[in-house]
Write an enzyme that holds these catalytic residues in place. Structure first.
Site, PDB file in Angstrom:
ATOM      1  N   ASN A  45       3.917  11.066  28.412  1.00 21.45           N
ATOM      2  CA  ASN A  45       3.149  12.127  28.714  1.00 21.45           C
ATOM      3  C   ASN A  45       2.759  11.849  30.269  1.00 21.45           C
ATOM      4  O   ASN A  45       1.688  11.015  30.278  1.00 21.45           O
ATOM      5  CB  ASN A  45       2.011  12.504  27.892  1.00 21.45           C
ATOM      6  CG  ASN A  45       1.936  13.910  27.896  1.00 21.45           C
ATOM      7  OD1 ASN A  45       2.387  14.755  28.804  1.00 21.45           O
ATOM      8  ND2 ASN A  45       0.943  14.478  27.226  1.00 21.45           N
ATOM      9  N   ARG A 155      -8.170  18.527  12.002  1.00 27.59           N
ATOM     10  CA  ARG A 155      -8.926  17.819  13.067  1.00 27.59           C
ATOM     11  C   ARG A 155      -9.758  18.669  13.768  1.00 27.59           C
ATOM     12  O   ARG A 155      -9.498  19.858  14.231  1.00 27.59           O
ATOM     13  CB  ARG A 155      -8.060  16.853  14.045  1.00 27.59           C
ATOM     14  CG  ARG A 155      -8.836  16.254  15.282  1.00 27.59           C
ATOM     15  CD  ARG A 155      -7.995  15.605  16.007  1.00 27.59           C
ATOM     16  NE  ARG A 155      -7.870  16.598  17.306  1.00 27.59           N
ATOM     17  CZ  ARG A 155      -7.477  16.461  18.331  1.00 27.59           C
ATOM     18  NH1 ARG A 155      -6.619  15.358  18.732  1.00 27.59           N
ATOM     19  NH2 ARG A 155      -7.168  17.309  19.367  1.00 27.59           N
ATOM     20  N   TYR A 167     -12.038  17.120  26.467  1.00 27.16           N
ATOM     21  CA  TYR A 167     -10.588  16.841  25.596  1.00 27.16           C
ATOM     22  C   TYR A 167     -10.796  17.709  24.404  1.00 27.16           C
ATOM     23  O   TYR A 167     -11.671  17.719  23.476  1.00 27.16           O
ATOM     24  CB  TYR A 167     -10.496  15.260  25.192  1.00 27.16           C
ATOM     25  CG  TYR A 167      -9.362  15.256  24.193  1.00 27.16           C
ATOM     26  CD1 TYR A 167      -8.223  15.161  24.540  1.00 27.16           C
ATOM     27  CD2 TYR A 167      -9.549  15.135  22.835  1.00 27.16           C
ATOM     28  CE1 TYR A 167      -7.205  15.205  23.690  1.00 27.16           C
ATOM     29  CE2 TYR A 167      -8.503  15.044  21.994  1.00 27.16           C
ATOM     30  CZ  TYR A 167      -7.319  14.983  22.479  1.00 27.16           C
ATOM     31  OH  TYR A 167      -6.373  15.131  21.601  1.00 27.16           O
ATOM     32  N   ASP A 217     -11.443  13.213  16.824  1.00 27.43           N
ATOM     33  CA  ASP A 217     -11.033  12.333  17.719  1.00 27.43           C
ATOM     34  C   ASP A 217     -12.032  12.251  18.864  1.00 27.43           C
ATOM     35  O   ASP A 217     -12.386  13.160  19.648  1.00 27.43           O
ATOM     36  CB  ASP A 217      -9.734  13.165  18.245  1.00 27.43           C
ATOM     37  CG  ASP A 217      -8.861  11.974  19.155  1.00 27.43           C
ATOM     38  OD1 ASP A 217      -9.400  11.019  19.678  1.00 27.43           O
ATOM     39  OD2 ASP A 217      -7.734  12.387  19.395  1.00 27.43           O
ATOM     40  N   HIS A 219     -11.559  10.049  21.137  1.00 28.13           N
ATOM     41  CA  HIS A 219     -10.613   9.794  22.559  1.00 28.13           C
ATOM     42  C   HIS A 219     -11.064   8.925  23.294  1.00 28.13           C
ATOM     43  O   HIS A 219     -11.127   8.983  24.668  1.00 28.13           O
ATOM     44  CB  HIS A 219     -10.422  11.310  23.101  1.00 28.13           C
ATOM     45  CG  HIS A 219      -9.091  11.447  23.582  1.00 28.13           C
ATOM     46  ND1 HIS A 219      -8.301  11.272  25.014  1.00 28.13           N
ATOM     47  CD2 HIS A 219      -7.734  11.870  23.029  1.00 28.13           C
ATOM     48  CE1 HIS A 219      -7.031  11.422  24.905  1.00 28.13           C
ATOM     49  NE2 HIS A 219      -6.666  11.948  24.044  1.00 28.13           N
ATOM     50  N   GLU A 243     -11.382   8.883  14.765  1.00 24.60           N
ATOM     51  CA  GLU A 243     -10.124   8.657  15.831  1.00 24.60           C
ATOM     52  C   GLU A 243     -10.531   7.997  16.932  1.00 24.60           C
ATOM     53  O   GLU A 243     -11.486   8.657  17.676  1.00 24.60           O
ATOM     54  CB  GLU A 243      -9.266   9.668  15.812  1.00 24.60           C
ATOM     55  CG  GLU A 243      -8.009   9.163  16.741  1.00 24.60           C
ATOM     56  CD  GLU A 243      -7.188  10.755  16.882  1.00 24.60           C
ATOM     57  OE1 GLU A 243      -7.024  11.486  16.119  1.00 24.60           O
ATOM     58  OE2 GLU A 243      -6.201  10.498  17.845  1.00 24.60           O
ATOM     59  N   GLU A 269      -2.769   5.368  18.904  1.00 29.95           N
ATOM     60  CA  GLU A 269      -1.567   6.279  19.758  1.00 29.95           C
ATOM     61  C   GLU A 269      -1.380   5.682  21.038  1.00 29.95           C
ATOM     62  O   GLU A 269      -0.265   5.784  21.336  1.00 29.95           O
ATOM     63  CB  GLU A 269      -2.213   7.793  19.544  1.00 29.95           C
ATOM     64  CG  GLU A 269      -3.533   7.716  20.864  1.00 29.95           C
ATOM     65  CD  GLU A 269      -3.772   9.203  20.808  1.00 29.95           C
ATOM     66  OE1 GLU A 269      -4.301   9.699  19.771  1.00 29.95           O
ATOM     67  OE2 GLU A 269      -4.345   9.715  21.925  1.00 29.95           O
ATOM     68  N   ARG A 290      -2.091   4.352  14.147  1.00 28.95           N
ATOM     69  CA  ARG A 290      -1.767   5.591  14.599  1.00 28.95           C
ATOM     70  C   ARG A 290      -0.540   5.605  15.371  1.00 28.95           C
ATOM     71  O   ARG A 290      -0.604   6.316  16.344  1.00 28.95           O
ATOM     72  CB  ARG A 290      -2.953   6.378  15.188  1.00 28.95           C
ATOM     73  CG  ARG A 290      -3.619   6.889  14.326  1.00 28.95           C
ATOM     74  CD  ARG A 290      -4.982   7.764  14.616  1.00 28.95           C
ATOM     75  NE  ARG A 290      -4.621   8.716  15.827  1.00 28.95           N
ATOM     76  CZ  ARG A 290      -3.790   9.574  15.953  1.00 28.95           C
ATOM     77  NH1 ARG A 290      -3.034  10.052  14.671  1.00 28.95           N
ATOM     78  NH2 ARG A 290      -3.454  10.539  17.028  1.00 28.95           N
ATOM     79  N   HIS A 319       0.658   9.302  15.222  1.00 26.25           N
ATOM     80  CA  HIS A 319       0.403  10.151  16.546  1.00 26.25           C
ATOM     81  C   HIS A 319       1.470  11.257  16.208  1.00 26.25           C
ATOM     82  O   HIS A 319       2.492  10.986  16.231  1.00 26.25           O
ATOM     83  CB  HIS A 319       0.550   9.236  17.811  1.00 26.25           C
ATOM     84  CG  HIS A 319       0.031  10.157  18.819  1.00 26.25           C
ATOM     85  ND1 HIS A 319       0.428  10.279  20.101  1.00 26.25           N
ATOM     86  CD2 HIS A 319      -1.068  10.980  18.679  1.00 26.25           C
ATOM     87  CE1 HIS A 319      -0.450  10.522  20.923  1.00 26.25           C
ATOM     88  NE2 HIS A 319      -1.137  11.397  20.169  1.00 26.25           N
ATOM     89  N   GLU A 346      -0.200  13.475  12.145  1.00 25.97           N
ATOM     90  CA  GLU A 346      -0.606  14.299  12.820  1.00 25.97           C
ATOM     91  C   GLU A 346       0.415  15.521  13.061  1.00 25.97           C
ATOM     92  O   GLU A 346       1.771  15.136  13.292  1.00 25.97           O
ATOM     93  CB  GLU A 346      -1.046  13.964  14.136  1.00 25.97           C
ATOM     94  CG  GLU A 346      -1.673  14.793  15.040  1.00 25.97           C
ATOM     95  CD  GLU A 346      -2.346  13.980  16.391  1.00 25.97           C
ATOM     96  OE1 GLU A 346      -1.558  12.817  16.598  1.00 25.97           O
ATOM     97  OE2 GLU A 346      -3.119  14.850  17.133  1.00 25.97           O
ATOM     98  N   TRP A 409     -10.554   8.592  29.709  1.00 28.13           N
ATOM     99  CA  TRP A 409     -10.108   9.936  29.207  1.00 28.13           C
ATOM    100  C   TRP A 409      -9.489   9.971  27.794  1.00 28.13           C
ATOM    101  O   TRP A 409      -9.919  10.220  26.684  1.00 28.13           O
ATOM    102  CB  TRP A 409      -8.892  10.645  30.065  1.00 28.13           C
ATOM    103  CG  TRP A 409      -8.547  12.063  29.540  1.00 28.13           C
ATOM    104  CD1 TRP A 409      -9.293  13.198  29.640  1.00 28.13           C
ATOM    105  CD2 TRP A 409      -7.538  12.235  28.655  1.00 28.13           C
ATOM    106  NE1 TRP A 409      -8.842  14.187  28.923  1.00 28.13           N
ATOM    107  CE2 TRP A 409      -7.610  13.722  28.296  1.00 28.13           C
ATOM    108  CE3 TRP A 409      -6.314  11.469  28.041  1.00 28.13           C
ATOM    109  CZ2 TRP A 409      -6.515  14.349  27.890  1.00 28.13           C
ATOM    110  CZ3 TRP A 409      -5.354  12.470  27.334  1.00 28.13           C
ATOM    111  CH2 TRP A 409      -5.465  13.668  27.172  1.00 28.13           C
TER     112      TRP A 409
HETATM  113  O1  EZ4 Z   1      -4.236  13.009  24.111  1.00 22.47           O
HETATM  114  O2  EZ4 Z   1      -0.726  12.995  23.153  1.00 22.47           O
HETATM  115  O3  EZ4 Z   1      -4.578  12.769  18.681  1.00 22.47           O
HETATM  116  N1  EZ4 Z   1      -3.838  13.220  19.597  1.00 22.47           N
HETATM  117  C1  EZ4 Z   1      -4.225  12.948  20.920  1.00 22.47           C
HETATM  118  C2  EZ4 Z   1      -3.374  13.591  22.144  1.00 22.47           C
HETATM  119  C3  EZ4 Z   1      -3.175  12.765  23.121  1.00 22.47           C
HETATM  120  C4  EZ4 Z   1      -1.926  13.003  24.111  1.00 22.47           C
HETATM  121  C5  EZ4 Z   1      -1.903  12.172  25.347  1.00 22.47           C
HETATM  122  O4  EZ4 Z   1      -0.638  12.305  25.679  1.00 22.47           O
HETATM  123  O5  EZ4 Z   1      -5.109  12.425  21.181  1.00 22.47           O
HETATM  124  O6  EZ4 Z   1      -3.709  14.916  22.152  1.00 22.47           O
HETATM  125 CO    CO Z   2      -6.026  11.072  19.651  1.00 22.90          CO
END
Ligand code: EZ4
Ligand code: CO
Length: 409
Positions: A45, A155, A167, A217, A219, A243, A269, A290, A319, A346, A409
């Site tokens: 991505n 989630r 996010y 998540d 993140h 997560e 991920e 993951r 993931h 997921e 992020w």
């Molecule tokens: O932010 O796949 O758990 N899922 C995630 C995703 C990631 C994206 C990044 O390319 O955290 O939404």
């Molecule tokens: Co994630």
């Protein structure tokens, strides 16, 4: 049945197709001299063309003429043989080759890939999807809608009071993080987040009862001790997992989180080899690993990560965002069906338009996914349709604190 297994299996053509039917996907097409086609997902991505160039400039010349049946040897050749190991670009490229070769092997033997991996050990793959809202009412409605669709695990992400954008929460409806010709900027302040999240989980548990699996998540945004505090605060709501509590490259951070909470932890991920997670697994600092097939070296490498995890009581939680293409999803599901230590999968819907290019046999019934039983991965990639959707530059967002400094992020 497919073609005769003893027939020559030399790779005669390797093509990389970048298309954007609603979002960008990078697809590798491997063709053998007797016309069998295997496909692999190489989508990374926001960095799609780096992987496409790695494949077309560096790997394709190494593949033409090789025996497509030598899957492990090809993996070793591309991983050890490059000297420069690991990294998301390299491992996404190797993953695409690996998955394409498994697809070919399935097609020539007439077997779905999960059969080649030892056969299914479960009838279906429990999936979770994403609920989100700009406030708790909207989140609750989104959560309820997914339960109505049959999900057993969901989630939950919500806008945080005091932060403009976070996010996991779109302006309306589904959240697709990659957008914009240049990166969008999201906002962050850990104190605001920690203040809000326990109440959100309390409300969801209260509204939806004791049996639904609740996921969240973080993140990669917290420090270890903040994550420990959050995990402890969430214990009454019996999360399925928390997560990515902390930036994932710091494996020993999880030792600290573990000392403070029994909330199950999931990470991986952004990992691309077993070297990113061997300490996490062997020290039992996590509960779920993951990694994605398409980012962690394909089926050949991910099954080794899963086998290590199995030995240490760590389950899988692959993931499965929209940036894993339907090819990557199918590959993941075949592996999920075949490994004893599967945990959850997921599932994020792909944008409309994706089905015009990728046709799968994936089904979803009563919370469980299945990749189908067609030979290989069971996915048809329509190259002519793909050509109608040219690449569009897209970036993942960048995160800033309220003082303007860049945050994870
Ligand atoms: O932010 O796949 O758990 N899922 C995630 C995703 C990631 C994206 C990044 O390319 O955290 O939404
Ligand atoms: Co994630």
């Amino acid at each position: 049945m497919g073609a005769d297994y003893r027939a020559s299996m030399r790779i005669s053509d390797v093509r990389v197709v970048v298309c954007s039917p609603g979002r960008n996907y990078v697809t590798l097409v491997v063709e053998t001299e007797d016309g069998i086609i295997g496909i692999g997902d190489a989508t990374l991505n926001g960095r799609e063309l780096a992987v496409a160039a790695y494949l077309s400039e560096h790997l394709a010349p190494l593949l033409v003429g090789r025996d497509a049946r030598r899957i492990t040897d090809t993996w070793e050749y591309l991983y050890r043989g490059s000297y420069w190991r690991r990294g998301p670009v390299t491992m996404a490229a190797i993953a695409a080759v690996d998955v394409a070769l498994w697809d070919i092997l399935g097609k020539v033997t007439g077997q779905p890939v999960h059969q080649l991996l030892g056969g299914a050990v479960r009838d279906g793959v429990m999936a979770y999807t994403h609920a989100s809202g700009r406030d708790l009412d909207e989140l609750e409605a989104s959560f309820a809608a997914h339960l109505d669709e049959g999900y057993l695990a969901v989630r939950a992400q919500c806008a945080v009071p005091g932060l403009d954008t976070v996010y996991g929460v779109g302006a309306r409806g589904d959240y697709e993080p990659a957008s914009g010709e240049l990166p969008d900027e999201e906002t962050w302040e850990t104190a605001h987040y920690l203040e809000f999240v326990p109440g959100m989980m309390a409300r969801l548990r209260q509204t939806f009862g004791p049996t639904v699996h609740l996921l969240h998540d973080a993140h990669h945004r917290l420090t270890p001790i903040e994550a420990g505090r959050l995990g402890a605060a969430l214990e009454p709501y019996r999360m399925f997992w928390l997560e990515d509590p902390t930036p994932a490259e710091d494996q020993t951070a999880f030792r600290i989180i573990r000392q403070h909470t029994t909330t199950p932890l999931a990470v991986g991920e952004v990992f691309n080899t077993v070297w990113d997670c061997h300490e996490l697994i062997t020290n039992r600092w996590i509960d779920y690993i993951r990694c994605a097939v398409s980012h962690a070296g394909g089926i050949t490498h991910l099954r080794r990560i899963y086998a290590l995890a199995e030995t240490y009581g760590v389950r899988t939680g692959a993931h499965g965002p929209s940036d894993v293409s339907p090819i990557g999803h199918a590959a993941t599901l075949h592996l999920d069906l075949a490994v004893p230590n599967f945990g959850v999968q997921e599932r994020m819907q792909h944008p409309a338009g994706t089905e015009e290019v990728f046709r799968t046999g994936i089904s979803f019934d009563d919370g469980y996914l299945h990749p189908g039983t067609a030979p290989g991965l069971g996915v048809v990639f329509d190259e002519e349709a793909a050509a109608r959707f040219p690449y569009q530059r897209r970036y993942l967002p960048v995160n800033r604190r309220l003082d303007g400094s860049v945050h994870d992020w």
